[in-house]
Design a protein around this motif. Structure first.
Motif, PDB file in Angstrom:
ATOM      1  N   GLY A 130       0.784  -1.231   0.000  1.00 38.63           N
ATOM      2  CA  GLY A 130       0.000   0.000   0.000  1.00 38.63           C
ATOM      3  C   GLY A 130       0.813   1.276   0.000  1.00 38.63           C
ATOM      4  N   PRO A 131       1.484   1.623   1.107  1.00 38.18           N
ATOM      5  CA  PRO A 131       2.125   2.942   1.204  1.00 38.18           C
ATOM      6  C   PRO A 131       3.358   3.074   0.318  1.00 38.18           C
ATOM      7  CG  PRO A 131       2.645   1.610   3.132  1.00 38.18           C
ATOM      8  CD  PRO A 131       1.631   0.838   2.347  1.00 38.18           C
ATOM      9  N   LEU A 132       3.464   4.190  -0.373  1.00 42.53           N
ATOM     10  CA  LEU A 132       4.633   4.444  -1.209  1.00 42.53           C
ATOM     11  C   LEU A 132       5.905   4.590  -0.382  1.00 42.53           C
ATOM     12  CD1 LEU A 132       3.244   6.983  -3.831  1.00 42.53           C
ATOM     13  CD2 LEU A 132       3.928   4.624  -4.238  1.00 42.53           C
ATOM     14  N   SER A 133       5.750   5.004   0.878  1.00 42.01           N
ATOM     15  CA  SER A 133       6.925   5.188   1.736  1.00 42.01           C
ATOM     16  C   SER A 133       7.714   3.900   1.903  1.00 42.01           C
ATOM     17  CB  SER A 133       6.493   5.715   3.109  1.00 42.01           C
ATOM     18  OG  SER A 133       5.570   4.815   3.716  1.00 42.01           O
ATOM     19  N   ALA A 134       7.056   2.758   1.718  1.00 42.59           N
ATOM     20  CA  ALA A 134       7.747   1.470   1.857  1.00 42.59           C
ATOM     21  C   ALA A 134       8.802   1.291   0.782  1.00 42.59           C
ATOM     22  CB  ALA A 134       6.732   0.329   1.788  1.00 42.59           C
ATOM     23  N   PHE A 135       8.655   2.017  -0.324  1.00 37.41           N
ATOM     24  CA  PHE A 135       9.608   1.875  -1.424  1.00 37.41           C
ATOM     25  C   PHE A 135      10.734   2.906  -1.363  1.00 37.41           C
ATOM     26  CE2 PHE A 135       5.665   0.055  -3.122  1.00 37.41           C
ATOM     27  CZ  PHE A 135       6.126  -1.171  -3.567  1.00 37.41           C
ATOM     28  N   ALA A 136      10.702   3.786  -0.372  1.00 37.88           N
ATOM     29  CA  ALA A 136      11.701   4.855  -0.294  1.00 37.88           C
ATOM     30  C   ALA A 136      13.137   4.333  -0.289  1.00 37.88           C
ATOM     31  CB  ALA A 136      11.442   5.727   0.932  1.00 37.88           C
ATOM     32  N   PRO A 137      13.475   3.299   0.524  1.00 38.34           N
ATOM     33  CA  PRO A 137      14.859   2.798   0.494  1.00 38.34           C
ATOM     34  C   PRO A 137      15.265   2.274  -0.875  1.00 38.34           C
ATOM     35  CG  PRO A 137      13.672   1.964   2.419  1.00 38.34           C
ATOM     36  CD  PRO A 137      12.658   2.593   1.523  1.00 38.34           C
ATOM     37  N   PHE A 138      14.338   1.629  -1.564  1.00 39.75           N
ATOM     38  CA  PHE A 138      14.647   1.080  -2.880  1.00 39.75           C
ATOM     39  C   PHE A 138      14.775   2.186  -3.916  1.00 39.75           C
ATOM     40  CE2 PHE A 138      12.122  -2.251  -0.697  1.00 39.75           C
ATOM     41  CZ  PHE A 138      13.143  -3.168  -0.533  1.00 39.75           C
ATOM     42  N   SER A 139      14.007   3.254  -3.738  1.00 37.71           N
ATOM     43  CA  SER A 139      14.124   4.395  -4.632  1.00 37.71           C
ATOM     44  C   SER A 139      15.497   5.038  -4.488  1.00 37.71           C
ATOM     45  CB  SER A 139      13.024   5.410  -4.317  1.00 37.71           C
ATOM     46  OG  SER A 139      13.074   6.484  -5.208  1.00 37.71           O
ATOM     47  N   ILE A 140      15.968   5.129  -3.246  1.00 38.65           N
ATOM     48  CA  ILE A 140      17.314   5.662  -3.004  1.00 38.65           C
ATOM     49  C   ILE A 140      18.358   4.756  -3.641  1.00 38.65           C
ATOM     50  CG2 ILE A 140      19.022   6.152  -1.211  1.00 38.65           C
ATOM     51  CD1 ILE A 140      16.670   6.952   0.617  1.00 38.65           C
ATOM     52  N   LEU A 141      18.170   3.421  -3.503  1.00 37.92           N
ATOM     53  CA  LEU A 141      19.089   2.461  -4.121  1.00 37.92           C
ATOM     54  C   LEU A 141      19.115   2.645  -5.634  1.00 37.92           C
ATOM     55  CD1 LEU A 141      20.887  -0.087  -4.137  1.00 37.92           C
ATOM     56  CD2 LEU A 141      18.792  -1.459  -4.190  1.00 37.92           C
ATOM     57  N   ALA A 142      17.936   2.809  -6.234  1.00 38.04           N
ATOM     58  CA  ALA A 142      17.862   2.995  -7.683  1.00 38.04           C
ATOM     59  C   ALA A 142      18.591   4.277  -8.101  1.00 38.04           C
ATOM     60  CB  ALA A 142      16.408   3.045  -8.134  1.00 38.04           C
ATOM     61  N   ASP A 143      18.416   5.365  -7.317  1.00 40.24           N
ATOM     62  CA  ASP A 143      19.093   6.623  -7.640  1.00 40.24           C
ATOM     63  C   ASP A 143      20.605   6.459  -7.550  1.00 40.24           C
ATOM     64  OD1 ASP A 143      16.688   7.895  -8.033  1.00 40.24           O
ATOM     65  OD2 ASP A 143      16.554   8.680  -5.996  1.00 40.24           O
ATOM     66  N   ILE A 144      21.070   5.751  -6.522  1.00 40.65           N
ATOM     67  CA  ILE A 144      22.512   5.521  -6.367  1.00 40.65           C
ATOM     68  C   ILE A 144      23.051   4.711  -7.542  1.00 40.65           C
ATOM     69  CG2 ILE A 144      24.259   4.336  -4.973  1.00 40.65           C
ATOM     70  CD1 ILE A 144      22.580   5.057  -2.496  1.00 40.65           C
ATOM     71  N   CYS A 145      22.315   3.642  -7.913  1.00 42.16           N
ATOM     72  CA  CYS A 145      22.744   2.801  -9.028  1.00 42.16           C
ATOM     73  C   CYS A 145      22.749   3.587 -10.333  1.00 42.16           C
ATOM     74  CB  CYS A 145      21.837   1.581  -9.155  1.00 42.16           C
ATOM     75  SG  CYS A 145      22.047   0.384  -7.824  1.00 42.16           S
ATOM     76  N   ASN A 146      21.760   4.476 -10.511  1.00 46.51           N
ATOM     77  CA  ASN A 146      21.727   5.319 -11.713  1.00 46.51           C
ATOM     78  C   ASN A 146      22.960   6.211 -11.789  1.00 46.51           C
ATOM     79  OD1 ASN A 146      19.413   4.613 -13.151  1.00 46.51           O
ATOM     80  ND2 ASN A 146      18.086   5.881 -11.893  1.00 46.51           N
ATOM     81  N   VAL A 147      23.291   6.835 -10.668  1.00 47.27           N
ATOM     82  CA  VAL A 147      24.446   7.726 -10.634  1.00 47.27           C
ATOM     83  C   VAL A 147      25.724   6.948 -10.913  1.00 47.27           C
ATOM     84  CG1 VAL A 147      25.854   9.211  -9.160  1.00 47.27           C
ATOM     85  CG2 VAL A 147      23.366   9.411  -9.109  1.00 47.27           C
ATOM     86  N   LEU A 148      25.872   5.776 -10.265  1.00 44.78           N
ATOM     87  CA  LEU A 148      27.067   4.956 -10.482  1.00 44.78           C
ATOM     88  C   LEU A 148      27.166   4.491 -11.933  1.00 44.78           C
ATOM     89  CD1 LEU A 148      27.118   2.730  -7.246  1.00 44.78           C
ATOM     90  CD2 LEU A 148      28.674   4.601  -7.840  1.00 44.78           C
ATOM     91  N   ALA A 149      26.029   4.080 -12.492  1.00 45.76           N
ATOM     92  CA  ALA A 149      26.035   3.610 -13.880  1.00 45.76           C
ATOM     93  C   ALA A 149      26.437   4.737 -14.830  1.00 45.76           C
ATOM     94  CB  ALA A 149      24.662   3.065 -14.250  1.00 45.76           C
ATOM     95  N   MET A 150      25.864   5.931 -14.607  1.00 47.32           N
ATOM     96  CA  MET A 150      26.195   7.059 -15.472  1.00 47.32           C
ATOM     97  C   MET A 150      27.667   7.450 -15.331  1.00 47.32           C
ATOM     98  SD  MET A 150      22.786   9.417 -14.958  1.00 47.32           S
ATOM     99  CE  MET A 150      21.164   8.691 -15.195  1.00 47.32           C
ATOM    100  N   ALA A 151      28.157   7.457 -14.096  1.00 50.49           N
ATOM    101  CA  ALA A 151      29.562   7.804 -13.862  1.00 50.49           C
ATOM    102  C   ALA A 151      30.491   6.796 -14.522  1.00 50.49           C
ATOM    103  CB  ALA A 151      29.839   7.871 -12.356  1.00 50.49           C
ATOM    104  N   MET A 152      30.155   5.514 -14.400  1.00 48.15           N
ATOM    105  CA  MET A 152      31.006   4.484 -14.993  1.00 48.15           C
ATOM    106  C   MET A 152      30.963   4.537 -16.509  1.00 48.15           C
ATOM    107  SD  MET A 152      31.164   0.420 -14.328  1.00 48.15           S
ATOM    108  CE  MET A 152      32.409  -0.536 -15.213  1.00 48.15           C
ATOM    109  N   VAL A 153      29.780   4.744 -17.068  1.00 52.76           N
ATOM    110  CA  VAL A 153      29.662   4.832 -18.519  1.00 52.76           C
ATOM    111  C   VAL A 153      30.486   6.004 -19.046  1.00 52.76           C
ATOM    112  CG1 VAL A 153      28.073   5.378 -20.400  1.00 52.76           C
ATOM    113  CG2 VAL A 153      27.437   3.672 -18.710  1.00 52.76           C
ATOM    114  N   LEU A 154      30.356   7.173 -18.416  1.00 53.85           N
ATOM    115  CA  LEU A 154      31.129   8.335 -18.850  1.00 53.85           C
ATOM    116  C   LEU A 154      32.624   8.077 -18.729  1.00 53.85           C
ATOM    117  CD1 LEU A 154      29.275  11.543 -17.607  1.00 53.85           C
ATOM    118  CD2 LEU A 154      29.824  10.894 -19.950  1.00 53.85           C
ATOM    119  N   LYS A 155      33.029   7.441 -17.638  1.00 52.15           N
ATOM    120  CA  LYS A 155      34.450   7.122 -17.441  1.00 52.15           C
ATOM    121  C   LYS A 155      34.952   6.215 -18.564  1.00 52.15           C
ATOM    122  CE  LYS A 155      37.259   4.233 -14.347  1.00 52.15           C
ATOM    123  NZ  LYS A 155      37.192   3.040 -15.226  1.00 52.15           N
ATOM    124  N   GLU A 156      34.215   5.146 -18.850  1.00 50.93           N
ATOM    125  CA  GLU A 156      34.625   4.218 -19.907  1.00 50.93           C
ATOM    126  C   GLU A 156      34.604   4.904 -21.266  1.00 50.93           C
ATOM    127  OE1 GLU A 156      35.786   1.164 -19.818  1.00 50.93           O
ATOM    128  OE2 GLU A 156      35.705   1.034 -17.632  1.00 50.93           O
TER     129      GLU A 156
END
Length: 428
Positions: free
Chosen positions: A162-188
Motif C-alpha cells: 500500500g504505502p509508497l513510503s515502503a519503497f523509499a529505500p529502494f528508490s534511493i538504491l535505484a538513484d545511487i545505481c543510476n548515478v554509479l552507472a552514469m559515472a562508470m559509462v562516462l568514465k569508460e
C-alpha cells in the motif's frame, strides 16, 4: 507576485495569481526536477546519436529540450488562468486541465494518454532489465523474455504493497545505481575516446538515412518527458515566481548531461554502440555489479511506476455498478475482502500484460523512441499547446497563437512520421 522569469520569455505572460503556498526551496525544486526527468532513458542516447549522427542528434536533443521546457510553462500558465477564476482547487493535475479545457472528452483523452505513456515507460523498463540481465548471464540459456517473465512473480506481490513510503529505500538504491552507472559509462566512454584520440573521424555528423533523425528525436522526447510532475513541482514551491528560472536551470543541466552521454558514447563505440550503452561496457566485475545493481533498483521501484496506471484502472472499476456492491461494505463504506481481491487481481493482470508485451519488443532503443515520438510527443507538445489556445486564446497575440498552432501541427506530424518510420524498420 511579479514573475521576473517572464521578462526573458516574451511569449509567456505571467499571472499574478497563486494557489496554496508550497514549502519547497529553489534547491529542493531543482533537485526534484532532475530526479523526475533523468532516468534510464539516458543510457539509450548514445545509440540514438549513432542512428542520427552526433550533430543531428545534438540539435534534435536541444530542440526537444527547449520545446519541452516551453510547453511545461504553458501548462503552468493554463493553471494560473484557471486559478484566477477561482478554480485552482479543481485543477490540480494534468488530467484536470484536460477536462477544464475540452470537457469530458478532453479529460478522457488526457487520462488515456497518461495511461499509455506510463504503460509504454513500464514496458521499456522491463525490456531494459531483461536486456541487461541477458547480457550479464550470457551463456546460461536465458533469453531476455525469460528474465522478464521471471520478474512477474516478484512484481505482483510488490504491487500489492500500500504505502509508497515502503519503497523509499529502494528508490534511493535505484538513484545511487543510476548515478554509479552514469559515472562508470562516462568514465569508460572518455577512456575509449582518449585511447583512439579525440576525433570525429569515422563518426557521422548527420545520418544519410533520413529516418534516423526522427528516431533520435523520439528518444530525446522520451528522455525529457516529465509532464506528470510539472504542476505538482510548481505548486510545491515557496516562491512560485522563480519556477521558470529554476526549470530553465535544471533543463540546462539535464541537456548538458544528455549531450555528454550521447556524444561521448557514440565517439567511443561508433557503429558498435548498443541500444543500451551499459551493454558496451567491458565484461568485468565492476560493470556487472553496476548492471545488476541498476536492475535490482528498478525491480523494486517498478511498482511505483505502476501506481498512476493502477489508480486509473481502479478508479474506473470503482465507478462500475457491478463492482461497487462487492467493493464497499454497506455499513461503514470500507473496502470488503472481495473488493480488495478484485484490486489485487487487476494489478496482477496489468503486470502480466506488461510482461507479455515486453517479451515481444525487439530492443529498448527502438521502443523508447516509438513511445517518445507518439504518446510522449502528444503529452509534451500537442496537449499543452492545445490547452493554451483553448484557455487563453482571446488574450494571446498573433505570435503566441502562431507558435502554439505550429507546436500542435509539428507535434502531430512528428508523431505520425516517427510511428511509420519505426514500424517499417527504418531506424532498426
Amino acid at each position: 507576485m511579479e514573475d521576473k522569469g517572464s521578462e526573458t520569455l516574451p511569449l509567456i505572460k505571467s499571472s499574478s495569481s497563486s494557489s496554496a503556498r508550497g514549502t519547497a526551496s529553489v534547491a529542493q525544486t531543482f533537485g526534484n526536477i532532475i530526479v523526475s526527468i533523468v532516468g534510464t532513458g539516458v543510457l539509450g542516447l548514445p545509440f540514438a546519436f549513432r542512428i542520427a549522427g552526433w550533430l543531428a542528434g545534438s540539435i534534435g536533443l536541444l530542440v526537444a529540450g527547449v520545446f519541452t521546457y516551453y510547453c511545461m510553462l504553458l501548462l503552468v500558465q493554463c493553471r494560473e488562468k484557471l486559478a484566477s477564476e477561482r478554480e485552482s482547487a479543481e485543477t490540480a493535475t494534468y488530467g484536470d486541465l484536460g477536462y477544464k479545457s475540452m470537457g469530458p472528452a478532453g479529460g478522457y483523452l488526457t487520462e488515456s494518454l497518461i495511461f499509455l505513456s506510463q504503460f509504454g515507460g513500464s514496458v521499456a523498463y522491463l525490456v531494459f532489465i531483461g536486456q541487461n540481465l541477458e547480457s550479464v548471464f550470457k551463456g546460461h540459456g536465458f533469453s531476455m523474455a525469460s528474465f522478464i517473465f521471471l520478474l512477474v512473480p516478484i512484481e505482483i506481490p510488490l504491487s500489492w504493497i500500500g504505502p509508497l513510503s515502503a519503497f523509499a529505500p529502494f528508490s534511493i538504491l535505484a538513484d545511487i545505481c543510476n548515478v554509479l552507472a552514469m559515472a562508470m559509462v562516462l568514465k569508460e566512454d572518455i577512456q575509449q575516446v582518449v585511447r583512439r584520440g579525440f576525433s570525429f573521424d569515422g563518426r557521422k555528423a548527420i545520418t544519410s538515412n533520413i529516418g534516423g533523425i526522427p528516431f533520435a528525436g523520439g528518444m530525446a522526447v522520451f528522455c525529457f518527458e516529465g509532464f506528470g510532475m510539472t504542476l505538482a513541482l510548481e505548486a510545491s514551491m515557496k516562491k512560485k515566481g522563480t519556477f521558470p528560472k529554476v526549470l530553465a536551470l535544471a533543463f540546462s543541466a539535464i541537456a548538458l548531461l544528455y549531450l555528454m552521454f550521447g556524444i561521448f558514447g557514440y565517439l567511443a563505440y561508433g557503429d558498435e554502440t548498443r541500444d543500451i550503452i551499459t551493454l558496451n561496457l567491458p565484461q568485468n566485475w565492476t560493470a556487472t555489479a553496476v548492471q545488476v545493481g541498476l536492475c535490482l533498483g528498478l525491480v523494486f521501484t517498478f511498482p511505483m511506476m505502476l501506481r498512476p496506471m493502477n489508480e486509473i484502472v481502479e478508479g474506473k472499476l470503482k465507478r462500475c455498478a457491478w463492482f461497487w456492491k462487492p467493493y464497499h461494505n454497506n455499513d461503514d463504506g470500507s473496502i470488503t475482502a472481495l473488493g480488495k481481491l478484485g484490486i489485487y487481481i487487476s494489478r496482477a493482470v496489468l503486470i502480466m500484460g506488461l510482461a507479455i508485451i515486453a517479451s515481444f519488443i525487439p530492443g529498448f532503443g527502438v521502443f523508447s523512441s516509438l513511445v517518445g515520438s507518439t504518446v510522449c510527443a502528444l503529452i509534451s507538445f500537442v496537449l499543452p499547446a492545445s490547452f493554451h489556445l483553448k484557455l487563453l486564446g482571446p488574450s494571446l497575440n498573433f505570435w503566441q497563437k502562431s507558435l502554439d498552432i505550429l507546436i500542435v501541427f509539428f507535434g502531430l506530424l512528428f508523431g505520425a512520421y516517427s510511428t511509420y518510420n519505426t514500424i517499417v524498420g527504418v531506424s532498426a
